[in-house]
Write an enzyme that holds these catalytic residues in place. Structure first.
Site, short mmCIF file in Angstrom:
data_model
loop_
_atom_site.label_atom_id
_atom_site.label_comp_id
_atom_site.label_asym_id
_atom_site.label_seq_id
_atom_site.Cartn_x
_atom_site.Cartn_y
_atom_site.Cartn_z
N TYR A 57 0.84 -1.21 0.00
CA TYR A 57 0.00 0.00 0.00
C TYR A 57 0.87 1.25 0.00
O TYR A 57 1.82 1.38 0.77
CB TYR A 57 -0.92 0.03 1.22
CG TYR A 57 -1.65 1.34 1.36
CD1 TYR A 57 -2.71 1.68 0.52
CD2 TYR A 57 -1.25 2.29 2.31
CE1 TYR A 57 -3.35 2.90 0.62
CE2 TYR A 57 -1.89 3.52 2.42
CZ TYR A 57 -2.94 3.81 1.57
OH TYR A 57 -3.57 5.02 1.66
N HIS A 87 -4.33 16.25 -3.93
CA HIS A 87 -4.67 16.54 -2.53
C HIS A 87 -4.49 18.00 -2.16
O HIS A 87 -4.74 18.38 -1.02
CB HIS A 87 -3.82 15.65 -1.60
CG HIS A 87 -4.29 14.22 -1.55
ND1 HIS A 87 -4.68 13.51 -2.66
CD2 HIS A 87 -4.44 13.36 -0.50
CE1 HIS A 87 -5.03 12.28 -2.30
NE2 HIS A 87 -4.90 12.17 -1.00
N ASN A 201 1.61 12.28 5.12
CA ASN A 201 0.89 11.40 6.04
C ASN A 201 1.35 11.66 7.47
O ASN A 201 2.43 11.23 7.87
CB ASN A 201 1.15 9.95 5.66
CG ASN A 201 -0.07 9.06 5.84
OD1 ASN A 201 0.03 7.86 5.81
ND2 ASN A 201 -1.24 9.65 6.03
N TYR A 289 -14.46 35.15 45.51
CA TYR A 289 -13.84 33.96 44.94
C TYR A 289 -12.77 34.29 43.91
O TYR A 289 -11.78 33.58 43.78
CB TYR A 289 -14.91 33.07 44.28
CG TYR A 289 -15.82 32.36 45.25
CD1 TYR A 289 -15.71 32.53 46.63
CD2 TYR A 289 -16.82 31.51 44.77
CE1 TYR A 289 -16.55 31.88 47.50
CE2 TYR A 289 -17.67 30.85 45.64
CZ TYR A 289 -17.55 31.04 47.00
OH TYR A 289 -18.38 30.39 47.87
N ARG A 292 -9.88 35.01 46.22
CA ARG A 292 -9.55 33.97 47.19
C ARG A 292 -9.20 32.64 46.52
O ARG A 292 -8.40 31.85 47.04
CB ARG A 292 -10.75 33.77 48.13
CG ARG A 292 -10.38 33.05 49.40
CD ARG A 292 -11.55 32.72 50.30
NE ARG A 292 -12.79 33.44 50.05
CZ ARG A 292 -13.99 32.93 50.33
NH1 ARG A 292 -14.10 31.73 50.87
NH2 ARG A 292 -15.07 33.64 50.10
N GLU A 435 -12.16 6.18 5.48
CA GLU A 435 -11.71 6.97 6.63
C GLU A 435 -12.97 7.40 7.40
O GLU A 435 -13.41 8.54 7.33
CB GLU A 435 -10.90 8.17 6.13
CG GLU A 435 -9.66 7.73 5.37
CD GLU A 435 -9.10 8.80 4.45
OE1 GLU A 435 -9.61 9.94 4.46
OE2 GLU A 435 -8.15 8.49 3.71
#
Length: 493
Positions: A57, A87, A201, A289, A292, A435
């Protein structure tokens, strides 16, 4: 290139801070000797496969849903170039040159591991282009973060092939890659078996952007502690909530560390805080808060960043190709898989690890802005600021002071709430369901960077507000000091 720092990539020791440093353009790159050895051994495996005409592959087959299509031996090289061209489907604004340098460096670091099967000649050409600052133009959108960051890395490879666009090192403008390479005495890459796949890849885009987000997040996390200490002083808060006994009773690393930092800034024996001393006899029992609980909130942000750092340090030095080349014997599933010099198909290209890390980072660092904005509110709101002028300005009404600065902080915090929705919980099947689960890590990384940028702005606004309070508090002192100095000057000179 004179005067630049040389960094050796070995596939083992790259970290986010070094990667960001490389991105600045102040470094040249080399591959370590061991890295070159691994690259050569890995390439020999591919060359032997091509000679034997064994079907593997990505070497002599199609890709994705075309994995079962065997390619004729005389078209193996054409296959790799076609892969890159087909691509190149990225869209959006180009990556900055800093981020493009990081992409190239990270890809080279992967090559140094020796699992990619790329030729040493090709690696040398990429190195030469990087060191000449010939950087391909790479659109930032188009990756789903599985099977690698295919679209952006294809644009990266296309530039090195002498096609597409590159940034001209002299003009800083885009130009034709072939022209810019030639101008610097560089030749376009001629891809051979498996090299197109080796170029694209991997989780390179996700990991590079995540590294920048991490480094900037760690910087702003440190600064947020100092700014919070200024605000605590400005609002005449108490350091009693930073008592080490409190934090030893709940000893989270980040919490203990933040409390210790605040104590070191605010209250040291022999260097007492003037504001704290003036506040000693105040009847207020405890602070809000946002004052603190600074160690508890800032602390978990820091611990989250350390967790992300551990993931990225592994990811930056990981082989994320498919198939992967192995040149040493190992413990495979069977005798055949345990042999030397084989290729194995797997899923290391899947970006789930860095994608999740980016989502964690965004959620963690956002809280620094969330609590900072609330402290800004306490500074500018006269109902909460214990006697400070409204919006920290004299002649309120004539002047608006920090009114809209607070609005900006509120707007950025609100935007972050949407950006902190995790990208990595989404998946859209692609490539004809080959995929069928993806990480969406590209978006996770890009939005993490945007969250960090917003946090930087919000903490900066808090700093301005806290400094304005100090101006009011110490104004009388500075006037008195000026008068004393002036008196001494006339008296003695």
């Amino acid at each position: 290139m004179s005067g630049k720092k040389t960094i050796f990539l070995d596939g083992l020791s790259l970290n986010p801070f070094t990667l960001v440093e490389i991105g600045t353009g102040n470094c040249t790159l080399e591959i370590s000797q061991d890295g070159w050895t691994r690259i050569k051994k890995g390439r020999k495996v591919i060359d032997d496969i091509v000679k034997s005409q064994k079907v593997v592959y990505g070497v002599n087959t199609g890709f994705g849903n075309f994995a079962n299509v065997v390619i004729d031996s005389h078209q193996v090289n054409v296959l790799q170039s076609n892969l890159i061209r087909s691509h190149c489907c990225g869209v959006g604004i180009p990556l900055t040159t800093n981020r493009t340098r990081m992409l190239i460096a990270l890809r080279l670091n992967v090559f140094a591991k020796g699992n990619s099967g790329i030729r040493p000649e090709t690696v040398s050409q990429v190195l030469a282009a990087f060191n000449a600052d010939c950087l391909p133009v790479v659109p930032e959108q188009g990756t789903v973060g599985a099977s690698g960051d295919l679209a952006p890395l294809s644009h990266l490879a296309l530039g090195f092939m002498g096609e597409g666009k590159m940034w001209d090192p002299q003009t800083k403008e885009q130009g034709d890659s072939a022209v810019i390479l030639a101008k610097h005495g560089l030749k376009p890459i001629q891809l051979q078996a498996k090299e197109g796949l080796a170029m694209i890849n991997g989780t390179t885009l996700i990991s590079a952007l995540a590294s920048e987000a991490l480094v900037r997040a760690m910087n702003i996390a440190q600064q947020a502690n100092v700014v919070a200490a200024l605000t605590l002083e400005s609002l005449r808060g108490t350091v009693s909530a930073m008592d080490p006994r409190i934090h030893a009773a709940r000893p989270h690393n980040g919490q203990v560390r933040t409390a210790a930092m605040l104590r070191s800034i605010l209250h040291r024996e022999g260097n007492l805080s003037a504001i704290s001393v003036s506040h000693e006899n105040c009847g207020k029992v405890q602070d809000s808060y946002t004052l603190r609980c600074i160690p508890q909130v800032h602390g978990i942000c820091w611990d989250t960043l350390l967790f992300v750092q551990r993931i990225l340090e592994v990811e930056l030095n990981s082989a994320t190709d498919n198939p992967m080349v192995f040149t040493d014997e190992g413990e495979g599933l069977n005798l055949e898989d345990s042999k030397k010099n084989i290729t194995l198909s797997g899923g290391n290209f899947h970006g789930e690890y860095p994608a999740k890390a980016c989502d964690y980072l965004a959620i963690g660092v956002h809280e620094l802005a969330s609590i900072s904005e609330r402290r800004i509110e306490r500074l500018v709101n006269p109902a909460l600021s214990h006697g400070l002028p409204a919006f920290l300005i004299k002649d309120g009404g004539l002047n608006s002071g920090f009114m809209i600065a607070h609005c900006t902080a509120a707007a950025l915090v609100s935007e972050n709430k949407g950006l902190c929705h995790p990208a990595s919980i989404d998946s859209i099947s692609t490539s004809a369901a080959q995929e069928d689960h993806v990480s969406m890590g590209g978006w996770a990384a890009r939005k993490a960077l945007r969250v960090v940028e917003h946090v930087e702005f919000v903490v900066a606004i808090e700093l301005l507000c806290a400094c304005q309070v100090f101006f009011f508090f110490f104004l009388k002192f500075f006037v008195l000091l000026f008068c004393l100095i002036r008196s001494f000057y006339f008296l003695f000179f």
